[in-house]
Design a protein around this motif. Structure first.
Motif, PDB file in Angstrom:
ATOM      1  N   LEU A   1       3.605  -9.762 -11.998  1.00  0.00           N
ATOM      2  CA  LEU A   1       2.715 -10.634 -11.241  1.00  0.00           C
ATOM      3  C   LEU A   1       1.277 -10.377 -11.684  1.00  0.00           C
ATOM      4  N   ILE A   2       0.566 -11.444 -12.044  1.00  0.00           N
ATOM      5  CA  ILE A   2      -0.831 -11.360 -12.459  1.00  0.00           C
ATOM      6  C   ILE A   2      -1.665 -12.205 -11.499  1.00  0.00           C
ATOM      7  N   ILE A   3      -2.642 -11.571 -10.860  1.00  0.00           N
ATOM      8  CA  ILE A   3      -3.500 -12.278  -9.908  1.00  0.00           C
ATOM      9  C   ILE A   3      -4.963 -11.932 -10.186  1.00  0.00           C
ATOM     10  N   ASP A   4      -5.348 -11.979 -11.451  1.00  0.00           N
ATOM     11  CA  ASP A   4      -6.736 -11.714 -11.822  1.00  0.00           C
ATOM     12  C   ASP A   4      -7.662 -12.755 -11.198  1.00  0.00           C
ATOM     13  N   GLU A   5      -8.803 -12.312 -10.721  1.00  0.00           N
ATOM     14  CA  GLU A   5      -9.854 -13.178 -10.192  1.00  0.00           C
ATOM     15  C   GLU A   5      -9.374 -14.051  -9.029  1.00  0.00           C
ATOM     16  N   CYS A   6      -8.438 -13.535  -8.267  1.00  0.00           N
ATOM     17  CA  CYS A   6      -7.960 -14.260  -7.084  1.00  0.00           C
ATOM     18  C   CYS A   6      -8.658 -13.803  -5.806  1.00  0.00           C
ATOM     19  N   ALA A   7      -9.404 -12.730  -5.871  1.00  0.00           N
ATOM     20  CA  ALA A   7     -10.117 -12.196  -4.702  1.00  0.00           C
ATOM     21  C   ALA A   7      -9.174 -11.863  -3.554  1.00  0.00           C
ATOM     22  N   VAL A   8      -7.935 -11.473  -3.905  1.00  0.00           N
ATOM     23  CA  VAL A   8      -6.982 -11.064  -2.870  1.00  0.00           C
ATOM     24  C   VAL A   8      -7.381  -9.707  -2.302  1.00  0.00           C
ATOM     25  N   LEU A   9      -7.754  -8.795  -3.191  1.00  0.00           N
ATOM     26  CA  LEU A   9      -8.108  -7.447  -2.772  1.00  0.00           C
ATOM     27  C   LEU A   9      -9.619  -7.319  -2.661  1.00  0.00           C
ATOM     28  N   ARG A  10     -10.087  -6.991  -1.492  1.00  0.00           N
ATOM     29  CA  ARG A  10     -11.519  -6.824  -1.283  1.00  0.00           C
ATOM     30  C   ARG A  10     -11.877  -5.352  -1.094  1.00  0.00           C
ATOM     31  N   VAL A  11     -11.060  -4.478  -1.711  1.00  0.00           N
ATOM     32  CA  VAL A  11     -11.311  -3.043  -1.589  1.00  0.00           C
ATOM     33  C   VAL A  11     -12.604  -2.699  -2.305  1.00  0.00           C
ATOM     34  N   GLU A  12     -13.300  -1.728  -1.766  1.00  0.00           N
ATOM     35  CA  GLU A  12     -14.601  -1.337  -2.300  1.00  0.00           C
ATOM     36  C   GLU A  12     -14.588   0.068  -2.875  1.00  0.00           C
ATOM     37  N   GLY A  13     -13.389   0.596  -3.107  1.00  0.00           N
ATOM     38  CA  GLY A  13     -13.297   1.909  -3.721  1.00  0.00           C
ATOM     39  C   GLY A  13     -13.290   3.050  -2.731  1.00  0.00           C
ATOM     40  N   HIS A  14     -13.162   2.761  -1.417  1.00  0.00           N
ATOM     41  CA  HIS A  14     -13.125   3.828  -0.433  1.00  0.00           C
ATOM     42  C   HIS A  14     -11.826   4.616  -0.552  1.00  0.00           C
ATOM     43  N   GLN A  15     -11.871   5.858  -0.157  1.00  0.00           N
ATOM     44  CA  GLN A  15     -10.712   6.733  -0.266  1.00  0.00           C
ATOM     45  C   GLN A  15      -9.534   6.165   0.532  1.00  0.00           C
ATOM     46  N   GLY A  16      -8.395   6.056  -0.118  1.00  0.00           N
ATOM     47  CA  GLY A  16      -7.163   5.648   0.544  1.00  0.00           C
ATOM     48  C   GLY A  16      -6.859   4.168   0.478  1.00  0.00           C
ATOM     49  N   GLU A  17      -7.794   3.332   0.041  1.00  0.00           N
ATOM     50  CA  GLU A  17      -7.556   1.885   0.039  1.00  0.00           C
ATOM     51  C   GLU A  17      -6.474   1.493  -0.960  1.00  0.00           C
ATOM     52  N   TRP A  18      -6.530   2.049  -2.162  1.00  0.00           N
ATOM     53  CA  TRP A  18      -5.516   1.704  -3.166  1.00  0.00           C
ATOM     54  C   TRP A  18      -4.165   2.316  -2.800  1.00  0.00           C
ATOM     55  N   GLY A  19      -4.177   3.479  -2.137  1.00  0.00           N
ATOM     56  CA  GLY A  19      -2.923   4.054  -1.671  1.00  0.00           C
ATOM     57  C   GLY A  19      -2.261   3.186  -0.619  1.00  0.00           C
ATOM     58  N   ALA A  20      -3.078   2.669   0.304  1.00  0.00           N
ATOM     59  CA  ALA A  20      -2.544   1.774   1.332  1.00  0.00           C
ATOM     60  C   ALA A  20      -1.982   0.506   0.713  1.00  0.00           C
ATOM     61  N   PHE A  21      -2.645   0.023  -0.332  1.00  0.00           N
ATOM     62  CA  PHE A  21      -2.157  -1.178  -1.012  1.00  0.00           C
ATOM     63  C   PHE A  21      -0.814  -0.911  -1.693  1.00  0.00           C
ATOM     64  N   GLY A  22      -0.687   0.248  -2.356  1.00  0.00           N
ATOM     65  CA  GLY A  22       0.580   0.591  -2.996  1.00  0.00           C
ATOM     66  C   GLY A  22       1.707   0.723  -1.990  1.00  0.00           C
ATOM     67  N   LYS A  23       1.422   1.336  -0.851  1.00  0.00           N
ATOM     68  CA  LYS A  23       2.438   1.479   0.193  1.00  0.00           C
ATOM     69  C   LYS A  23       2.854   0.119   0.726  1.00  0.00           C
ATOM     70  N   ARG A  24       1.879  -0.757   0.897  1.00  0.00           N
ATOM     71  CA  ARG A  24       2.183  -2.097   1.401  1.00  0.00           C
ATOM     72  C   ARG A  24       3.104  -2.853   0.449  1.00  0.00           C
ATOM     73  N   CYS A  25       2.863  -2.722  -0.856  1.00  0.00           N
ATOM     74  CA  CYS A  25       3.724  -3.388  -1.838  1.00  0.00           C
ATOM     75  C   CYS A  25       5.149  -2.842  -1.791  1.00  0.00           C
ATOM     76  N   ALA A  26       5.297  -1.533  -1.563  1.00  0.00           N
ATOM     77  CA  ALA A  26       6.629  -0.930  -1.521  1.00  0.00           C
ATOM     78  C   ALA A  26       7.429  -1.353  -0.301  1.00  0.00           C
ATOM     79  N   LEU A  27       6.726  -1.758   0.765  1.00  0.00           N
ATOM     80  CA  LEU A  27       7.399  -2.055   2.033  1.00  0.00           C
ATOM     81  C   LEU A  27       7.510  -3.552   2.310  1.00  0.00           C
ATOM     82  N   VAL A  28       7.341  -4.408   1.299  1.00  0.00           N
ATOM     83  CA  VAL A  28       7.463  -5.846   1.556  1.00  0.00           C
ATOM     84  C   VAL A  28       8.881  -6.205   1.984  1.00  0.00           C
ATOM     85  N   GLY A  29       9.880  -5.440   1.536  1.00  0.00           N
ATOM     86  CA  GLY A  29      11.252  -5.700   1.956  1.00  0.00           C
ATOM     87  C   GLY A  29      11.455  -5.459   3.437  1.00  0.00           C
ATOM     88  N   VAL A  30      10.735  -4.480   3.990  1.00  0.00           N
ATOM     89  CA  VAL A  30      10.824  -4.203   5.427  1.00  0.00           C
ATOM     90  C   VAL A  30      10.260  -5.375   6.215  1.00  0.00           C
TER      91      VAL A  30
END
Length: 505
Positions: free
Chosen positions: A289-318
């Protein structure tokens, strides 16, 4: 042995190991260096690229001349035309009528790429081009650039929109077209501010795109889709079939959601974060999946934001399993209401037109509905490419990927616990179901797309692959910052646009 004595078949085998886009230059070079060798000149016509408007009529005359010389009938028997497998129109000003005539002379065309500028192709031209299936087409690429330098309201007054192109493709009979690309170039930013509105490529994109991707001509064969329409929402059109049948779409209840789709590029489109979950949950076979320049993620580099995003992707089946459980609960609650009705319709007694209501004994217990749980699936996504509103330096990419992968691992661990808990509940009498492999339709009712899970089947609960997706933040341009096997490299292999120009003398 001299090179001039080698058989032509050997030259063909050697040249075919190269990229098709380089065949023209290689054949031309060999034929000049070895004029007496049996160089396969048919490979000159394999991949044709038109870069200048004058080349289009020259190519047509070349093909037409050979056709007239070899056949007095209307049948296409010209070997030159039968050799052409790839045709790329890479000029924005090619004559549309000439291009249409060229395509009609190519019976074995497999790949077609066309650039549609503001003054060459009209919607009527594309309707005419796609009125009937083309050759043995497996790759189709349409690239739109409608922007003008001077204000022109012709498009608005006449309604010059290309929605009809989507409907024309949807009317094709079912066939194998695994790769489709529909791209609208973003408008170039300029220091000189425009004071007029630019033309629109698609007017009613949402319903017509839905008709196309869920039509029998496309839905069952497409494995790769590149759809770049700047700022236009497209996720719902991809995931939800049309609400009403049309000429190109007859059976919404039975239509799957592109069950074989493995590659999806929605760069520049308008998306929100929740739609990303919907795409990952709906397309079970999606790998890239490629979503370049879609402005889906508005993370600003704060600690834990990318980790939360990875966890969310893993749990889409739930999330998908819970949504389906709620749908089932609503459906079964409605049926319970019917089962608990306080009147019944009996056979009418002879000579009596009155319907006699029979009250239900309030002392009887209400019908019990067994509890049902749905086993969440493991996402099959292998690579995810995205950009953020705030650009990140390439030196930070490795740390971001590590955080994303840690979040993914945490989500998979939570998924394992959830599935193990459901296994225990199943052994205690709770009915456990899981999505079938072909459970792609959103118009499911009852137990459609679900089947029972044996709590003693270890394979049904095993997570065979917990490898996190490859996260790429390098953007669409080619550079050294792309991680190996990222989705961009997969796309470059699918959309292998030729790089060598063919000159028609």
């Amino acid at each position: 042995m001299s090179l001039t004595t080698l058989p032509g078949e050997l030259y063909i085998a050697i040249i075919q190991h190269l990229e098709p886009s380089s065949w023209t230059q290689v054949v031309l070079t060999l034929s000049r260096v070895l004029p007496s060798a049996p160089i396969p000149t048919q490979l000159l016509f394999y991949s044709i690229r038109i870069r200048q408007p004058r080349q289009a009529p020259a190519l047509y005359l070349r093909l037409r001349k050979a056709l007239d010389a070899t056949s007095s009938q209307r049948e296409i028997t010209d070997p030159c035309a039968s050799w052409v497998k790839e045709l790329a129109i890479e000029t924005w000003t090619a004559d549309a009528d000439v291009v249409i005539n060229i395509v009609r002379l190519l019976p074995n065309l497999c790949s077609l790429s066309i650039r549609i500028g503001p003054s060459n192709f009209s919607p009527e031209h594309l309707e005419q081009l796609f009125q009937e299936p083309i050759g043995t087409l497996t790759h189709l690429s349409l690239r739109f650039r409608p922007y003008v330098k001077k204000a022109s309201y012709y498009q608005f007054h006449k309604g010059v929109y290309f929605d009809s192109t989507l409907l024309a493709l949807a009317k094709w009979p079912p066939q194998q077209i695994p790769a489709i690309s529909i791209v609208q170039d973003p408008q170039e930013t300029s220091s000189q501010k425009r004071t007029f509105a630019q033309p629109i490529v698609f007017f009613l994109l949402d319903p017509h795109l839905s008709v196309l991707v869920h039509s029998p001509s496309i839905a069952y064969s497409m494995t790769a889709l590149r759809l770049r329409i700047p700022s236009r929402p497209v996720a719902r059109s991809l995931c939800v079939p049309p609400s009403a049948p049309t000429e190109a779409y007859h059976s919404p209840e039975a239509t799957p959601i592109v069950p074989r789709l493995e590659f999806l590029d929605l760069s520049t489109c308008g998306m929100i974060e929740g739609e990303l979950d919907m795409i990952l949950a709906r397309f079970r076979n999606l790998k890239h999946l490629i979503i370049d320049e879609c402005a889906v993620l508005r993370v600003e580099g704060h600690q834990g934001e990318w980790g939360a995003f990875g966890k969310r992707c893993a749990l889409v089946g739930v999330k998908r399993a819970r949504d389906r459980e709620r749908e089932l609960k609503v459906e079964r609650a409605g049926r319970r209401g019917l089962a608990a009705a306080t009147i019944s319709i009996r056979d009418r007694p002879a000579g009596n037109d009155e319907v006699v209501p029979t009250p239900r004994d309030p002392g009887l217990p209400k019908p019990m509905i067994p509890k049902i749980r749905i086993l969440p699936f493991v996402p099959g996504i292998r690579s995810l490419a995205t950009t953020t509103v705030i650009e990140t330096e390439p030196s930070h990419h490795a740390a971001i990927r590590a955080e994303f992968e840690a979040g993914w691992a945490e989500g998979i661990a939570q998924l394992e616990v959830t599935r193990a808990r459901m296994r225990t509940s199943s052994r205690n009498g709770v009915r456990l179901l899981h999505f079938t492999e072909d459970a792609q339709s959103v118009r499911t009712t009852g137990m459609e797309g679900l089947e029972a899970v044996d709590p003693d089947d270890d394979d049904a609960f095993a997570i065979s692959n917990d490898t996190p997706p490859i996260l790429c933040l390098a953007g669409p341009t080619r550079s050294e910052h792309h991680p190996p096997r990222c989705g961009h490299s997969v796309g470059w292999n699918i959309w292998h646009e030729p790089t060598e120009e063919v000159t028609i003398d």
